[in-house]
Write an enzyme that holds these catalytic residues in place. Structure first.
Site, PDB file in Angstrom:
ATOM      1  N   TRP A 112       1.075  -1.395  -0.062  1.00 48.31           N
ATOM      2  CA  TRP A 112      -0.019   0.186  -0.050  1.00 48.31           C
ATOM      3  C   TRP A 112       1.288   1.168  -0.216  1.00 48.31           C
ATOM      4  O   TRP A 112       0.483   1.987  -0.852  1.00 48.31           O
ATOM      5  CB  TRP A 112      -1.356  -0.087   1.617  1.00 48.31           C
ATOM      6  CG  TRP A 112      -1.605  -1.018   1.284  1.00 48.31           C
ATOM      7  CD1 TRP A 112      -1.912  -2.042   1.656  1.00 48.31           C
ATOM      8  CD2 TRP A 112      -3.149  -1.322  -0.251  1.00 48.31           C
ATOM      9  NE1 TRP A 112      -2.804  -3.511   1.865  1.00 48.31           N
ATOM     10  CE2 TRP A 112      -3.488  -2.644   0.091  1.00 48.31           C
ATOM     11  CE3 TRP A 112      -3.270  -0.352  -1.668  1.00 48.31           C
ATOM     12  CZ2 TRP A 112      -4.241  -2.977  -0.775  1.00 48.31           C
ATOM     13  CZ3 TRP A 112      -4.113  -1.388  -2.049  1.00 48.31           C
ATOM     14  CH2 TRP A 112      -4.993  -2.504  -1.684  1.00 48.31           C
ATOM     15  N   ASP A 129      -2.070   6.209   6.625  1.00 50.30           N
ATOM     16  CA  ASP A 129      -2.551   5.830   5.902  1.00 50.30           C
ATOM     17  C   ASP A 129      -2.490   4.584   7.063  1.00 50.30           C
ATOM     18  O   ASP A 129      -1.886   4.244   7.505  1.00 50.30           O
ATOM     19  CB  ASP A 129      -2.327   5.123   5.181  1.00 50.30           C
ATOM     20  CG  ASP A 129      -3.532   4.189   4.475  1.00 50.30           C
ATOM     21  OD1 ASP A 129      -4.469   3.618   4.697  1.00 50.30           O
ATOM     22  OD2 ASP A 129      -2.938   3.341   3.140  1.00 50.30           O
ATOM     23  N   LYS A 184     -12.287  -2.029   7.629  1.00 45.68           N
ATOM     24  CA  LYS A 184     -12.309  -2.565   8.992  1.00 45.68           C
ATOM     25  C   LYS A 184     -12.287  -2.682   9.675  1.00 45.68           C
ATOM     26  O   LYS A 184     -12.545  -3.989  10.491  1.00 45.68           O
ATOM     27  CB  LYS A 184     -10.294  -2.367   8.588  1.00 45.68           C
ATOM     28  CG  LYS A 184      -9.383  -1.764   7.078  1.00 45.68           C
ATOM     29  CD  LYS A 184      -9.395  -2.667   5.916  1.00 45.68           C
ATOM     30  CE  LYS A 184      -8.346  -3.037   5.402  1.00 45.68           C
ATOM     31  NZ  LYS A 184      -8.017  -4.064   4.205  1.00 45.68           N
TER      32      LYS A 184
END
Length: 365
Positions: free
Chosen positions: A106, A176, A200
């Site tokens: 990511w 992030d 999540k």
């Protein structure tokens, strides 16, 4: 009449498990939301009943994360992946550089997007070690003139997580936090911007939370499309266009659930308990199970490991599926096994999987 449903052991990496009590409340309110005669999905986002939902979700997030008045809370769309572009579009000004800490897939994607808008470089990288660790704070190399430093707080694919965050001083720090926000207390004041996809720990997919420092927001580039300006959403309380209303409603209910559990201190202890149930089997397996992440970098959210041989790994995953454990396969890019133990995954699920691992080793050693 309420149907009796057999719930599975859900270890999916995202979208992931939601609290059963939240799902049950949403089910009860689905057709008639608080006497409106409509579902929350049918309400106008300009109506008072929805505005109450919207503002309460913002208030609950501020309370749980102890977000100071120096920061705004925004509800956006496009997932964390759109943030990879929005951040440099807004804050990577001409003549400036931005530094990225590379800890997994990511951060690689965020870096690749930022390159489209300006000059970026690596403040540190653990790629050479197959992303088994998080860099130490002393390893970070960035310039005091950087537009910002970007990091990924938890790496879902490799199973690593930052335990402490750097103090970057006058250089804005961006994180992030898609896969570990709300999993433990954090000092929000350290960050110029935090962003997180909801799917999540916060709720269903479709909502992206952005927490942004007001003075940082004021420094943003204005010569970009309206919908891609953070200022557009801040000025309009995230209601410039139709927001993902049902997702925000669900997010608010998940925040209520987290508060009722005892807040982030209690949730952090619960997450440590869940992770220890799995890691203790790995560590005590005499090499039968092989953890991917270095011990001091292990994630409490995504627990990654391999077995001694590919054949044994396939057998393990097949039997895990047959036993009712869902989502245990590692990411397609690296394979292996992964248990995603996000907030809503109950302790009992991790206990059951720990027992399964122990029995599988006895049967196949």
């Amino acid at each position: 009449m309420k149907l009796q449903v057999q719930r599975t052991y859900n270890f999916n990496a995202g979208p992931s498990a939601l609290p059963l009590s939240v799902l049950e409340k949403a089910q009860a309110e689905l057709i008639d939301f608080r006497g409106t005669g409509m579902s929350v999905m049918e309400l106008s986002h300009r109506s008072r009943p929805y505005e109450e939902v919207h503002n309460q979700a913002i208030s609950s997030l501020k309370e749980l994360l102890a977000i100071p008045n120096t920061h705004e809370v925004l509800f956006l769309q496009g997932g964390a992946s759109l943030q990879f572009s929005m951040i440099p579009m807004n804050f990577l000004q001409p003549g400036k550089k931005a530094s990225y800490v590379m800890t997994g897939s990511w951060s690689e994607k965020a870096f690749s997007e930022a390159k489209l808008f300006g000059e970026v470089y690596h403040a540190a990288s653990t790629k050479e070690g197959n992303y088994r660790s998080i860099p130490t704070i002393n390893e970070l190399q960035y310039d005091k003139e950087d537009a910002y430093v970007h990091l990924t707080s938890n790496n879902t694919i490799y199973g690593t997580q930052w335990k402490d965050f750097p103090d970057t001083g006058d250089v804005p720090l961006i994180a992030d936090m898609s896969s570990d926000i709300l999993s433990k207390p954090i000092d929000v004041s350290k960050f110029a911007l935090i962003y997180a996809g909801a799917q999540k720990n916060l709720g269903p997919s479709g909502v992206t939370v952005v927490i942004i420092r007001k003075d940082f927001l004021e420094s943003a580039n204005t010569n970009i499309p309206t919908m891609l300006k953070y200022s557009t959403h801040a000025k309009n309380n995230s209601l410039y266009n139709t927001p993902p209303t049902f997702g925000i409603y669900m997010l608010g209910e998940v925040l209520n659930w987290a508060r009722d559990l005892g807040g982030l201190e209690a949730i952090a202890k619960r997450n440590e308990e869940k992770a220890n149930l799995i890691y203790s089997v790995i560590d005590g397996s005499n090499g039968f199970y092989i953890g991917h992440a270095d011990q001091d970098s292990r994630s409490l959210m995504n627990l990654t490991f391999n077995l001694k041989t590919p054949e044994l790994e396939k057998k393990f995953l097949d039997q895990a599926k047959q036993a009712g454990f869902v989502g245990v396969n590692g990411h397609r890019s690296i394979g292996g096994c992964r248990v995603s133990a996000y907030n809503a995954v109950p302790v009992e699920a991790c206990q059951a999987f720990s027992e399964f691992m122990t029995q599988f080793q006895k049967d196949n050693n």
